[in-house]
Design an enzyme around this catalytic site. Sequence first.
Site, PDB file in Angstrom:
ATOM      1  N   LYS A  28       0.821  -1.221   0.000  1.00  0.00           N
ATOM      2  CA  LYS A  28       0.000   0.000   0.000  1.00  0.00           C
ATOM      3  C   LYS A  28       0.851   1.267   0.000  1.00  0.00           C
ATOM      4  O   LYS A  28       0.612   2.186  -0.788  1.00  0.00           O
ATOM      5  CB  LYS A  28      -0.912   0.030   1.234  1.00  0.00           C
ATOM      6  N   THR A  29       1.814   1.327   0.904  1.00  0.00           N
ATOM      7  CA  THR A  29       2.606   2.553   1.045  1.00  0.00           C
ATOM      8  C   THR A  29       3.392   2.849  -0.230  1.00  0.00           C
ATOM      9  O   THR A  29       3.394   3.978  -0.727  1.00  0.00           O
ATOM     10  CB  THR A  29       3.560   2.439   2.242  1.00  0.00           C
ATOM     11  N   GLU A  70      -3.483   6.118   1.114  1.00  0.00           N
ATOM     12  CA  GLU A  70      -3.272   4.745   1.562  1.00  0.00           C
ATOM     13  C   GLU A  70      -4.457   4.356   2.447  1.00  0.00           C
ATOM     14  O   GLU A  70      -4.806   5.071   3.385  1.00  0.00           O
ATOM     15  CB  GLU A  70      -1.961   4.647   2.337  1.00  0.00           C
TER      16      GLU A  70
END
Length: 473
Positions: free
Chosen positions: A122-123, A166
């Site tokens: 995600k990041t 995110e």
Amino acid sequence: MAYIPPTLAELGRVHFIGMGGAGMSAIARIMLGQGVAVSGSDARNSAGLEQLKGMGAAVFLGQAAGNVAGADTVVVSTAIRESNPELAAARAAGLRVLHRSQALASAMADDAVVAIAGTHGKTTTTSMATVMLRAAGVDASFAVGGTVQGLGVNAAHGTAPVFVAEADESDASFLNYRPQVAVVTNLEADHLDHYGTAEAVFAAFEDFVALLPADGTLVACLDDAGSAALAAHAAAAGTRCLGYGFADGADIRLVPGERDGLRTSASVVVRSGLLPGGEAQEVELRLGVPGDHNLRNAAAALAVAVVLGVDLSAAVAGLAQFSGAARRFEAKGEGRGVAVYDDYAHHPTEVTAALHAARTVAGSHKVHVLFQPHLFSRTAEFAAEFAQALDLADTVAVLDIYPAREDPVPGVTSELITSRLHKPTGYAPDTAAAVAQLAGGAVAGDIILTVGAGDVTELGPDLVAALQGHGHG
């Protein structure tokens, strides 16, 4: 039923409990950029808090009931307990209390929201999409769980009506967003301390996709069984889906290219009907970060560009500028020709991806790993899988479990992992000894990788110092 966030005007002055954390500081930064009056507290000072202070936030070191005086809304994360003096004071005063995801939903306002979710990646994917859009001339707002290298911050309020965020599934708080584009990088069992079962995790992601409006789009990785199944389910329900990855049939399909140390490349084929003119198009993607997982992350970002109508060539050029996200195969320094990297990986799939990337970087040399398990529940659930992943390294030292929000569980220790390892070293309860052992055993050309979501990241500089102070090699 979808969460309807209060407007920024309704929030009044906003106070963040634990404002120095990555997620909380990101929202505070965005709200300050939107002209919201912000205050916050944390147990200790940090560079991030000093930055927020410079932007106009009132910062309190230490937490006390009086810190919430004058606030209209108080923001908390899942980690803040009801016994916290500031939260207790806010409850007693009848103040509005929001989870950080709810506060972020208010900050998103009427922007087209690109919410990037998934068990892993995600990041990095959110960071890639942000760098790509900004390089292509789209000044998007963004909120990421780590500092975006090259931008120097983890969040900012932009001028374009696009918000890239995110979306954290760990506590189901990603269900508070209203995405126009939902990205799912992968879907596996994790955070079972919250969900209980793998089926409940999958159901939460189904609820996340259901938040999309009728003209919304799901972007999903077809190389991952979980996200591919999610996409099939969503498509059957009438949701527009774009699939990406190396898989045949992907709308944004990767064709492997060169692997050269930290640099990675692939051809990307965008199927016909997705771009202006209607024809399929092939472009060359070159990244300054290693690993097939990062090629997939970049393909997800390109899918976002396609959905938003961003020029494909400009998007690819923007991704070439991406230099990484904090704690994602982040270079910490070197000594005696041995490079030290740090990675946030804390699930077996993530550890496997990090070590495959490390193999590419190290070439014919060795990979040494200092691993810190994160959470007793995750260690108990995935001990065998962690050992299998760590066996990809040449030597492994495993620290004690980082408890984070959990209390110890009888019988659950790092030895659940190390007892299954087939590589040298193993359980390392003495941190200093582990650092000395890894540094002493590495030779020029090798790499050392600190891995985990806890405070193992603080050992990177120690390893560099040990390497530089070592007398031979």
